[in-house]
Design a protein around this motif. Structure first.
Motif: not given
Length: 124
Positions: A34-39, A41-51, A53-62
């Motif tokens: 999912x993380x690879x897919x979002x990157x 689709x969206x290109x480089x992203x900051x942590x909060x933007x990825x969080x 986009x990856x709905x349901x993932x905790x900050x620690x797991x991300x």
């Protein structure tokens, strides 16, 4: 830079099933594809933007997943600014090369995934 793909060392090298194991090792964890897919689709992203986009993932797991993907050479972690500290994640050449795998996983899942409960009841 060579046109040859970068090679990954795996414990099973030489076995005919090793290419499957190599791919599963890279994208086999729950949030990795999912993380690879979002990157992709969206290109480089900051942590909060990825969080977001990856709905349901905790900050620690991300955070753990991004560290693992970085260690596996699929993701780059770049410090964009020092104050405040801003980090951006992007795909490496190997990460980008997973495009057909990730999109094939998405397409296969879309074909065989049962609709959500609320979608089933609205069709009836």
């Amino acid at each position: 830079m060579s046109d040859e793909p970068e090679q990954l060392e795996m414990w099973c090298a030489g076995e005919d099933w090793c290419p499957i194991t190599t791919t599963a090792n890279l994208v086999g964890k729950k949030w990795h594809p999912v993380i690879v897919h979002r990157l992709l689709q969206n290109g480089p992203s900051g942590f909060n933007a990825l969080k977001e986009e990856v709905d349901g993932v905790s900050s620690k797991v991300l955070s753990d997943s991004l560290s693992d993907l970085e260690q596996k050479r699929l993701v780059n972690r770049d410090i964009v600014s020092e104050k405040p500290v801003r980090v951006e994640y992007s795909l490496t050449r190997i990460g980008k090369s997973l495009r057909p795998v990730i999109f094939a996983m998405r397409d296969w899942g879309a074909e065989y995934l049962a609709p959500a409960e609320d979608e089933r009841s609205s069709v009836a």
